[in-house]
Design a protein around this motif. Structure first.
Motif, PDB file in Angstrom:
ATOM      1  N   GLY A 141      -0.042 -45.552   1.065  1.00 27.10           N
ATOM      2  CA  GLY A 141       0.243 -46.528   2.308  1.00 27.10           C
ATOM      3  C   GLY A 141       1.500 -47.192   2.191  1.00 27.10           C
ATOM      4  N   ASP A 142       2.059 -47.189   1.032  1.00 29.53           N
ATOM      5  CA  ASP A 142       3.435 -47.762   0.538  1.00 29.53           C
ATOM      6  C   ASP A 142       4.628 -47.113   1.684  1.00 29.53           C
ATOM      7  N   GLN A 167      -0.241 -40.741   2.780  1.00 29.28           N
ATOM      8  CA  GLN A 167      -0.711 -40.881   4.293  1.00 29.28           C
ATOM      9  C   GLN A 167       0.589 -41.049   5.260  1.00 29.28           C
ATOM     10  N   GLU A 168       0.361 -40.913   6.338  1.00 28.98           N
ATOM     11  CA  GLU A 168       1.200 -40.975   7.623  1.00 28.98           C
ATOM     12  C   GLU A 168       1.794 -42.470   7.614  1.00 28.98           C
ATOM     13  N   ALA A 169       2.979 -42.787   7.871  1.00 31.72           N
ATOM     14  CA  ALA A 169       3.330 -44.162   8.169  1.00 31.72           C
ATOM     15  C   ALA A 169       2.590 -44.787   9.171  1.00 31.72           C
ATOM     16  N   THR A 170       2.848 -46.147   9.277  1.00 35.61           N
ATOM     17  CA  THR A 170       1.737 -46.732  10.288  1.00 35.61           C
ATOM     18  C   THR A 170       2.720 -46.444  11.801  1.00 35.61           C
ATOM     19  N   PRO A 171       1.982 -46.478  12.700  1.00 34.07           N
ATOM     20  CA  PRO A 171       2.765 -46.310  14.160  1.00 34.07           C
ATOM     21  C   PRO A 171       3.804 -47.354  14.369  1.00 34.07           C
ATOM     22  N   PHE A 172       3.731 -48.436  13.875  1.00 31.90           N
ATOM     23  CA  PHE A 172       4.900 -49.569  14.015  1.00 31.90           C
ATOM     24  C   PHE A 172       6.054 -48.940  13.198  1.00 31.90           C
ATOM     25  N   ILE A 286      10.155 -38.736   8.085  1.00 29.44           N
ATOM     26  CA  ILE A 286       9.547 -39.395   6.960  1.00 29.44           C
ATOM     27  C   ILE A 286       8.636 -38.465   6.570  1.00 29.44           C
ATOM     28  N   GLN A 287       8.722 -38.143   5.007  1.00 27.90           N
ATOM     29  CA  GLN A 287       7.845 -37.152   4.511  1.00 27.90           C
ATOM     30  C   GLN A 287       6.902 -37.964   3.829  1.00 27.90           C
TER      31      GLN A 287
END
Length: 297
Positions: A141-142, A167-172, A286-287
């Motif tokens: 999550g970082d 995981q994917e970056a957060t929506p924000f 963002i990979q």
């Protein structure tokens, strides 16, 4: 040209003073140490002097064909290194280990390294200005920020990319990243010969201001690069000079959110006779890294 020599037993300021006509205009190099210059001013009563490095700086700011070749190669190696380091990143690895790995890859690919090394930031460390890689371990999550470059024949590269672990970056985070990515790409589209550097800065800044984050973009849009990472010249509101073919500079507008993160995407731009060339080709997205091969299918 008259030469002056002195030994460890001599007073270097006295030797310098003996070589100067105090009644003439004195040109001083921008890196001339104050420990010599200030005593010279007092001893000779100098009043007419100026920084005289500009003539050299302006020449260095316009790269010739060989310099451009070296900087293209430096950026090619930087792209390849970023690709390899993306495969290296995984949970548990530390910032220092990642930075060391980057430098190892540079050496394996035949490039030289900057003495201060790459900037590798995990999680909230991305919000720390000029963060030095430490023993922080990468966690799922970082968000990951890597700002790095190498040298070929003393000519440098510079690039920044953002990753997310597991995981994917957060929506924000994705929202903020899309703003800075758009700012970078908007500024790059404006680049070409004869464009005021302040206008390029303005193009990037307007994207971020229109999104409501103008106060969080508190630095210049870019810097010139060559023999030094921050060579003479900058993409900023105060620089009214226009671009020239052979200029190479970074485009790196950012949004800084204290205690959370700072995000930006950085490319190098070469001004050509009829437009510009982006020297970096590693994707802007963002990979997600640190996934097993099974999870990547």
């Amino acid at each position: 040209m008259k030469k002056f020599f002195f030994s460890d037993l001599d007073d270097p300021v006295e030797v310098l003073c003996s070589a100067i006509d105090k009644n003439s205009r004195l040109g001083v190099d921008k890196l001339f140490p104050a420990k010599f210059f200030v005593p010279m001013i007092h001893r000779l009563g100098l009043k007419d002097f100026e920084v005289s490095s500009l003539c050299v700086d302006e020449v260095r700011a316009v790269k010739d064909a060989k310099e451009i070749e070296w900087m293209r190669e430096s950026s090619r190696i930087n792209d390849l290194t970023m690709e390899k380091i993306a495969q290296f990143l995984s949970e548990g690895v530390t910032e220092i280990e990642t930075a060391d790995k980057i430098q190892q890859i540079y050496k394996e690919l035949g490039a030289d390294i900057y003495p201060w090394g790459p900037s590798v930031c995990f999680g909230t460390n991305t919000a720390e200005a000029h963060h030095t890689p430490d023993k922080t371990s990468l966690r799922k999550g970082d968000i990951i920020l890597i700002d790095t470059g190498c040298k070929v024949n003393e000519y440098g590269s510079d690039m920044t990319r953002v990753f997310c672990c597991g995981q994917e970056a957060t929506p924000f985070q994705q929202e903020i990243y899309q703003i800075v990515r758009t700012a970078t790409e908007t500024a790059e589209k404006l680049c070409g010969p004869g464009v005021p550097l302040a206008e390029i800065d303005r193009a990037a800044r307007k994207v971020i201001e229109d999104a409501g984050y103008g106060a969080n973009f508190n630095h210049r849009t870019g810097h010139f690069i060559g023999l030094e990472t921050h060579d003479y010249g900058e993409v900023s509101p105060r620089n009214k000079e226009c671009t020239l073919p052979g200029n190479i500079f970074s485009i790196e507008p950012s949004i800084y959110l204290e205690g959370q993160f700072q995000l930006y995407v950085e490319d190098l731009v070469l001004i050509t006779e009829d437009g510009c060339e982006i020297l970096n080709h590693y994707p802007h997205e963002i990979q997600v890294v640190g996934l097993s091969h099974e999870n990547q299918k």
